[in-house]
Design a protein around this motif. Sequence first.
Motif, short mmCIF file in Angstrom:
data_model
loop_
_atom_site.label_atom_id
_atom_site.label_comp_id
_atom_site.label_asym_id
_atom_site.label_seq_id
_atom_site.Cartn_x
_atom_site.Cartn_y
_atom_site.Cartn_z
N LYS A 16 26.53 -18.62 10.12
CA LYS A 16 25.75 -19.32 11.15
C LYS A 16 24.45 -18.59 11.49
N THR A 17 24.24 -17.45 10.83
CA THR A 17 23.03 -16.67 11.13
C THR A 17 21.92 -17.06 10.17
N GLU A 18 20.85 -17.65 10.71
CA GLU A 18 19.70 -18.04 9.89
C GLU A 18 18.77 -16.85 9.76
N VAL A 19 18.62 -16.35 8.55
CA VAL A 19 17.83 -15.13 8.31
C VAL A 19 16.40 -15.46 7.93
N LEU A 20 16.20 -16.48 7.10
CA LEU A 20 14.86 -16.95 6.75
C LEU A 20 14.71 -18.37 7.27
N LYS A 21 13.63 -18.61 8.02
CA LYS A 21 13.49 -19.86 8.77
C LYS A 21 12.26 -20.65 8.35
N GLY A 22 12.07 -20.76 7.04
CA GLY A 22 10.93 -21.53 6.54
C GLY A 22 9.74 -20.66 6.20
N VAL A 23 9.91 -19.82 5.19
CA VAL A 23 8.86 -18.88 4.80
C VAL A 23 7.99 -19.47 3.70
N ASP A 24 6.68 -19.37 3.86
CA ASP A 24 5.70 -19.78 2.84
C ASP A 24 4.92 -18.53 2.42
N CYS A 25 4.74 -18.38 1.11
CA CYS A 25 4.00 -17.20 0.63
C CYS A 25 3.45 -17.49 -0.76
N ASP A 26 2.19 -17.15 -0.97
CA ASP A 26 1.57 -17.26 -2.29
C ASP A 26 1.05 -15.90 -2.72
N MET A 27 1.13 -15.63 -4.01
CA MET A 27 0.57 -14.40 -4.57
C MET A 27 -0.20 -14.71 -5.83
N GLN A 28 -1.34 -14.06 -5.98
CA GLN A 28 -2.12 -14.15 -7.20
C GLN A 28 -1.79 -12.96 -8.10
N GLN A 29 -2.08 -13.13 -9.37
CA GLN A 29 -1.91 -12.02 -10.31
C GLN A 29 -2.76 -10.84 -9.85
N GLY A 30 -2.17 -9.65 -9.82
CA GLY A 30 -2.88 -8.45 -9.41
C GLY A 30 -2.79 -8.14 -7.94
N ASP A 31 -2.19 -9.05 -7.16
CA ASP A 31 -2.02 -8.79 -5.72
C ASP A 31 -1.00 -7.67 -5.50
N ASP A 194 -0.67 4.34 -8.38
CA ASP A 194 -1.27 4.33 -9.71
C ASP A 194 -1.08 2.96 -10.38
N LEU A 195 0.10 2.38 -10.22
CA LEU A 195 0.37 1.06 -10.79
C LEU A 195 -0.52 0.00 -10.14
N ALA A 196 -0.69 0.11 -8.83
CA ALA A 196 -1.55 -0.84 -8.11
C ALA A 196 -2.98 -0.76 -8.62
N ARG A 197 -3.43 0.46 -8.86
CA ARG A 197 -4.80 0.68 -9.34
C ARG A 197 -5.01 0.03 -10.70
N ALA A 212 0.95 1.06 3.24
CA ALA A 212 0.60 -0.36 3.27
C ALA A 212 -0.87 -0.55 3.62
N TYR A 213 -1.33 0.23 4.57
CA TYR A 213 -2.72 0.16 5.02
C TYR A 213 -3.69 0.50 3.88
N GLU A 214 -3.34 1.51 3.10
CA GLU A 214 -4.25 2.01 2.06
C GLU A 214 -4.18 1.22 0.75
N VAL A 215 -3.00 0.69 0.41
CA VAL A 215 -2.78 0.17 -0.94
C VAL A 215 -2.73 -1.35 -1.01
N ALA A 216 -2.21 -2.00 0.04
CA ALA A 216 -1.98 -3.44 -0.03
C ALA A 216 -3.28 -4.23 -0.07
N THR A 217 -3.29 -5.29 -0.86
CA THR A 217 -4.38 -6.26 -0.80
C THR A 217 -4.12 -7.24 0.35
N ARG A 218 -2.83 -7.39 0.72
CA ARG A 218 -2.46 -8.25 1.84
C ARG A 218 -1.16 -7.72 2.44
#
Length: 255
Positions: A16-31, A194-197, A212-218
């Motif tokens: 009865k526990t709803e963990v994900l409640k309608g998640v939308d997410c898009d990613m581009q190659q290299g993100d 290094d992989l992100a780079r 997350a602050y330094e490496v993430a594109t989003r």
Amino acid sequence: MTQLLSIKGLHKSYGKTEVLKGVDCDMQQGDVVCIIGSSGSGKTTMLRCINMLEDFDAGTIELDGQTIGYETRGGQRHRRNEREIAQQRALTGMVFQQFNLFPHMTALDNVTLGLVKVKKMERAAAVELAEHWLDRVGLLARKGHYPGQLSGGQQQRVAIARAIAMTPKLMLFDEVTSALDPELVNEVLQVIKDLAREGMTMLLVTHEMRFAYEVATRVIFMNGGRIGEEGDPKKMFHSPTTERLGEFLKSSGFS
């Protein structure tokens, strides 16, 4: 940029526990997308749905043009058979909190196993590729060591080499530093940087705010099973638009 991942209306419940409640997410190659949020907000569940370690109740996940896990026939939603799901799972590589290495196998054999068994590579070619990735994560000299002879950080780097050697379209990282002693965290994060780079597409659940602050594109901030806020990490971390994100960043010690 080529769209690689598209998630629409993702729902997942445990009983009865709803963990994900309608998640939308898009990613581009290299993100490089980092998912942050408090415990229980649905971060890990989202990752596990993407590679069908968890079935999901509603919504769609498209990865590299394939509809993951389910197909619609006659207006009804049907789970794909295990063989199809196994093939789709190969589109992703996943690295977990726990290293999940085979303790009776050397670092080299842990990396070559999937290449030989799943990719059906010749042993010599598999060894060459495995050695390449062990070298990339700084562990070629330890290729003959067993997991018990390696530090936690070294084991996690072997796990990363094992996942990447399978040439996935999307790398998933689930709190990969949370089981490590503090002094070992940076060696693992450096490999991921290094992989992100180099342009690898990655979706990471992390509690390392500075990373997350330094490496993430989003950055995606999960809150109560929904995306509470998302966007450029520099803007989000310095000027959160929701009170909840501001509280979370403060409690995480980001400054």
